[in-house]
Structures are given as structure tokens and as C-alpha cells.
Enzyme design. Structure first.
Site, short mmCIF file in Angstrom:
data_model
loop_
_atom_site.label_atom_id
_atom_site.label_comp_id
_atom_site.label_asym_id
_atom_site.label_seq_id
_atom_site.Cartn_x
_atom_site.Cartn_y
_atom_site.Cartn_z
N ASP A 131 1.04 -0.92 -0.13
CA ASP A 131 -0.49 -0.37 -0.07
C ASP A 131 0.90 1.23 -0.02
O ASP A 131 0.48 2.29 -0.79
CB ASP A 131 -0.85 0.22 1.20
N GLY A 132 1.74 0.97 0.78
CA GLY A 132 2.80 2.42 1.16
C GLY A 132 3.62 2.38 -0.33
O GLY A 132 3.54 4.20 -1.02
N ALA A 173 -11.42 6.50 1.44
CA ALA A 173 -9.46 5.50 0.95
C ALA A 173 -9.02 4.35 1.65
O ALA A 173 -8.60 3.99 2.24
CB ALA A 173 -9.24 5.83 -0.19
N ALA A 191 -7.46 2.40 6.82
CA ALA A 191 -6.06 2.55 8.13
C ALA A 191 -6.09 3.05 9.47
O ALA A 191 -6.38 2.01 10.22
CB ALA A 191 -5.62 3.07 6.15
N TYR A 192 -5.56 4.04 9.27
CA TYR A 192 -4.77 4.38 10.22
C TYR A 192 -6.27 4.92 11.25
O TYR A 192 -5.89 4.58 12.68
CB TYR A 192 -4.03 5.49 10.61
N ASN A 193 -7.46 5.28 10.08
CA ASN A 193 -8.66 5.46 10.72
C ASN A 193 -9.27 4.90 11.87
O ASN A 193 -9.42 4.64 13.21
CB ASN A 193 -8.63 6.24 9.72
N LEU A 194 -8.88 3.92 11.33
CA LEU A 194 -9.60 2.20 11.87
C LEU A 194 -8.54 2.52 13.20
O LEU A 194 -9.74 1.88 14.13
CB LEU A 194 -10.19 1.34 10.67
N SER A 195 -7.58 1.48 12.95
CA SER A 195 -7.04 1.72 14.27
C SER A 195 -7.64 2.60 15.39
O SER A 195 -6.95 1.74 16.62
CB SER A 195 -5.55 1.73 13.80
#
Length: 252
Positions: free
Chosen positions: A41-42, A149, A153-157
Site C-alpha cells: 500500500d505504501g 479510501a 487504515a490508521y483511522n480504523l486503528s
């Protein structure tokens, strides 16, 4: 079909690229019909930012760890899969930051813009939405503004909400909020402009990160969606980005 392959430095990605180029050839990005980054992904985010102005559809091929934004590697029928792919249209965020020294910086983010405390001192932040003060002081480890999108990612964590691709929303999510302790963030319209100011930034230093681009010792950031920048991601029909985001909400 002209494909522009590129790959991360990981051995698996390089090996996959060699095999795909031998089978399908390789074209310069500006002359290609499709961009095909190979990696995680990066690397996908890096490719999207590098070639954003080309307005070419992007079909990512996973040779990384998670590969949420990527498709699986199936070399034998790549052209058929690209032709049958579903399209997901996304827009990036633009972050404009001002440091404690007065230096101004601009960066793009596909997933999120996050503000993070740099030392043991908590960050003290003020939040404005469309130039209206919405929170006078948030005491926290940080805060982020995530796109659909990037919402998985970080938001869900950080326990932020998952946003469907076509929702036209942004998720404003605190990271370890201390005061107000029960604030869980906000859902904002996609065309909102968010400004965040750091209190006592010399004593409580805060960094701002647009995906993987970091600016340290910031005094203020302004974040908004670049609606004039449109990126097209291609996904195998059975694993579309919309389907992945829905599926993620039922994961346990």
C-alpha cells in the site's frame, strides 16, 4: 494495452515485475494506458502521488504485507482482469502547514493527514471547520482527517468510522483523547476545510503527516479535499475497493 509497470525495492516485487515485463512489455508512464505499481500500500500511495497529474487509471498488484489498495498477482490473465476491472474514483487531501519558525509547506495525502505529539507532552489543539471554531481545546496524542479510501487504515486503528467510497464524507478522528475524554470525532462533508492550531507549540511540539510526508514543529495546518484532482483505481470485480470497505466493517 500499454502498461507502465513499476515496483518497490522488495525482492518479491522486483521478481514479479521482471516476469510481467517479460510477458507484457513496459511503457513509460506518460505513454501508458494503465499504471501498474507492484508492491504494498505504501508503494501504491507513492505511485498515486508521483503520477497524479497524468490522470491515468492505476491497477495495483500486491507484493507487500497488507495490500488493501492492491489486486492479487495473477500474471497469466492480466489484460483480461484490467479490462474487466471496476473503477473507484478518489480525491486526495491537501495539507498546508505553518511551522513555529513561520515556514510554510504543502503536501498531498491519499489516506489521511494526521497531527501527532512529538514528545511526552500531550498536544493541545483547537479545531476549526469552515473557519468556525468547533473545539476550543482538544488534549490528546493527536488527531487525523481521513478520506474514505484511508478510513480502513490508521483511522480504523484509532477507532474512527469506516466510510464507503462514494459517501462524500471525511472522518475527523482523535488519537487517545484525554479531554474531552468521551469525544469520538466527527463526520464532515467532503468539501469542508479543517484548520487545526497547536497551543504552545514550542513547549508541546506537534508534527503533521500527510500519509508518509512529515513536517515537524507545526503551529497550524489547514486541510481540504482537492476536488480538481481525480484518481482512478482499478479493482478486480470480486475484490472492488467498495466491497473491501464493506467487508472490513464485518471483520471480527
Amino acid at each position: 494495452m500499454k502498461i507502465a509497470f513499476s515496483a518497490s525495492q522488495k525482492p518479491d516485487a522486483q521478481t514479479a515485475m521482471d516476469a510481467l515485463v517479460a510477458k507484457y512489455g513496459n511503457t513509460a508512464p506518460q505513454d501508458a494506458d494503465v499504471l501498474a505499481p507492484i508492491g504494498g500500500d505504501g508503494f501504491m500511495l507513492e505511485t498515486l502521488k508521483t503520477h497524479m497529474d497524468l490522470c491515468k487509471p492505476v491497477y495495483g498488484i500486491n507484493r507487500g504485507t497488507i495490500g488493501f489498495l492492491m489486486n492479487g498477482l495473477e500474471p497469466d490473465n492480466l489484460l483480461e482482469r484490467i479490462n474487466a476491472a471496476e473503477r473507484a474514483i478518489i480525491h486526495p487531501l491537501e495539507m498546508r502547514s505553518t511551522s513555529t519558525s513561520g515556514k510554510q509547506d504543502t503536501a498531498m495525502a491519499i489516506n489521511e493527514v494526521s497531527l501527532l505529539r512529538e514528545i511526552h507532552q500531550t498536544a493541545h489543539l483547537s479545531i476549526y471547520v469552515n473557519d468556525k471554531l468547533r473545539m476550543e481545546e482538544l488534549i490528546c496524542d493527536g488527531i487525523m482527517l481521513a478520506t474514505p479510501a484511508g478510513s480502513t487504515a490508521y483511522n480504523l486503528s484509532a477507532h474512527g468510522p469506516i466510510l464507503p467510497v462514494g459517501s462524500q464524507l471525511l472522518a475527523l478522528t482523535p488519537i487517545s483523547a484525554f479531554r474531552p475524554r468521551r469525544w469520538r470525532g466527527a463526520l464532515l462533508p467532503h468539501d469542508a476545510t479543517v484548520k487545526i492550531e497547536a497551543h504552545q507549540p514550542e513547549f508541546r511540539p506537534v508534527s503533521a503527516v500527510a500519509d508518509n510526508y512529515e513536517v515537524r514543529r507545526i503551529r497550524m495546518v489547514e486541510i481540504y479535499e482537492r476536488q480538481d484532482k481525480e484518481m482512478t483505481l482499478l479493482y478486480d470485480p470480486e475484490h472492488s475497493l467498495e466491497e473491501r470497505i464493506i467487508r472490513e466493517q464485518f471483520a471480527y
